[in-house]
Design a protein around this motif. Sequence first.
Motif, PDB file in Angstrom:
ATOM      1  N   ASP A   1     -15.431  -1.527 -30.246  1.00  0.00           N
ATOM      2  CA  ASP A   1     -14.489  -2.655 -30.193  1.00  0.00           C
ATOM      3  C   ASP A   1     -14.418  -3.424 -31.504  1.00  0.00           C
ATOM      4  O   ASP A   1     -13.586  -4.326 -31.649  1.00  0.00           O
ATOM      5  CB  ASP A   1     -14.896  -3.642 -29.083  1.00  0.00           C
ATOM      6  N   GLU A   2     -15.283  -3.111 -32.457  1.00  0.00           N
ATOM      7  CA  GLU A   2     -15.369  -3.911 -33.682  1.00  0.00           C
ATOM      8  C   GLU A   2     -14.042  -4.040 -34.408  1.00  0.00           C
ATOM      9  O   GLU A   2     -13.696  -5.121 -34.885  1.00  0.00           O
ATOM     10  CB  GLU A   2     -16.439  -3.369 -34.621  1.00  0.00           C
TER      11      GLU A   2
ATOM     12  N   TRP B   1     -12.202  -7.511 -35.108  1.00  0.00           N
ATOM     13  CA  TRP B   1     -11.861  -7.950 -36.466  1.00  0.00           C
ATOM     14  C   TRP B   1     -10.373  -8.301 -36.555  1.00  0.00           C
ATOM     15  O   TRP B   1      -9.993  -9.294 -37.189  1.00  0.00           O
ATOM     16  CB  TRP B   1     -12.239  -6.885 -37.483  1.00  0.00           C
ATOM     17  N   ASP B   2      -9.530  -7.533 -35.896  1.00  0.00           N
ATOM     18  CA  ASP B   2      -8.088  -7.822 -35.903  1.00  0.00           C
ATOM     19  C   ASP B   2      -7.782  -9.164 -35.230  1.00  0.00           C
ATOM     20  O   ASP B   2      -6.747  -9.770 -35.510  1.00  0.00           O
ATOM     21  CB  ASP B   2      -7.311  -6.706 -35.200  1.00  0.00           C
ATOM     22  N   ILE B   3      -8.660  -9.629 -34.354  1.00  0.00           N
ATOM     23  CA  ILE B   3      -8.510 -10.937 -33.719  1.00  0.00           C
ATOM     24  C   ILE B   3      -9.113 -12.028 -34.602  1.00  0.00           C
ATOM     25  O   ILE B   3      -8.509 -13.088 -34.794  1.00  0.00           O
ATOM     26  CB  ILE B   3      -9.162 -10.933 -32.323  1.00  0.00           C
TER      27      ILE B   3
ATOM     28  N   LEU C   1      -7.541  -7.949 -26.060  1.00  0.00           N
ATOM     29  CA  LEU C   1      -6.635  -9.075 -26.287  1.00  0.00           C
ATOM     30  C   LEU C   1      -7.356 -10.350 -26.705  1.00  0.00           C
ATOM     31  O   LEU C   1      -6.725 -11.295 -27.186  1.00  0.00           O
ATOM     32  CB  LEU C   1      -5.831  -9.369 -25.017  1.00  0.00           C
ATOM     33  N   GLY C   2      -8.658 -10.384 -26.493  1.00  0.00           N
ATOM     34  CA  GLY C   2      -9.425 -11.573 -26.843  1.00  0.00           C
ATOM     35  C   GLY C   2     -10.900 -11.251 -26.862  1.00  0.00           C
ATOM     36  O   GLY C   2     -11.325 -10.183 -26.407  1.00  0.00           O
TER      37      GLY C   2
ATOM     38  N   MET D   1     -11.702 -16.442 -29.164  1.00  0.00           N
ATOM     39  CA  MET D   1     -10.506 -16.159 -29.956  1.00  0.00           C
ATOM     40  C   MET D   1      -9.615 -15.195 -29.187  1.00  0.00           C
ATOM     41  O   MET D   1     -10.102 -14.260 -28.541  1.00  0.00           O
ATOM     42  CB  MET D   1     -10.843 -15.556 -31.315  1.00  0.00           C
ATOM     43  N   THR D   2      -8.314 -15.428 -29.298  1.00  0.00           N
ATOM     44  CA  THR D   2      -7.311 -14.582 -28.654  1.00  0.00           C
ATOM     45  C   THR D   2      -6.445 -13.955 -29.730  1.00  0.00           C
ATOM     46  O   THR D   2      -6.106 -14.611 -30.723  1.00  0.00           O
ATOM     47  CB  THR D   2      -6.435 -15.427 -27.703  1.00  0.00           C
TER      48      THR D   2
END
Length: 160
Positions: free
Chosen positions: A10-11, A15-17, A60-61, A82-83
């Motif tokens: 999931d990293e 990171w994209d979030i 998504l979060g 964070m979302t």
Amino acid sequence: MIVRLARPEDEEAIWDILRPTLRAAETYAVSPDLTREEALAYWFSPAHEVFVAEEDGRVLGTYYMRPNQQGGGRHVANCGYMTAPAAQGRGVARRMGEHSLEHAKWRGFRAIQFNFVVSTNERAVALWQRLGFAIAGTLPGAFEHPRLGFVDAFVMFRAL
């Protein structure tokens, strides 16, 4: 939407979030210039239990939970949420907030405390209040917002 423990795979999604939220520098009191490695090391700190909110296989979060203090304060949890920008307004933060309340109680915490909620993050303040958190204190001018200058931060608290 499910909330589950984060896994190493999931990293990149996490990171994209993290990246747009950190770069905006409007809600977290951390350097907006953290590298990918630094940001992930912060989020996945050994003291943090990290979760993701996932829908149809897409993250998504994310949120983490940890004891707010050591010793006599270890019975109070602390979290950061964070979302993904594209998922805002879809109930992701609310679902993670609800999950954190359930999980904290299951872990034996007696309360959750947010040490530093930027007052101009009105959506977050309103959500936490809807979930039963109260503003326990105001830190006047404690956060330097990139557009608004020095703004207040709140300490928010909810017993479990």
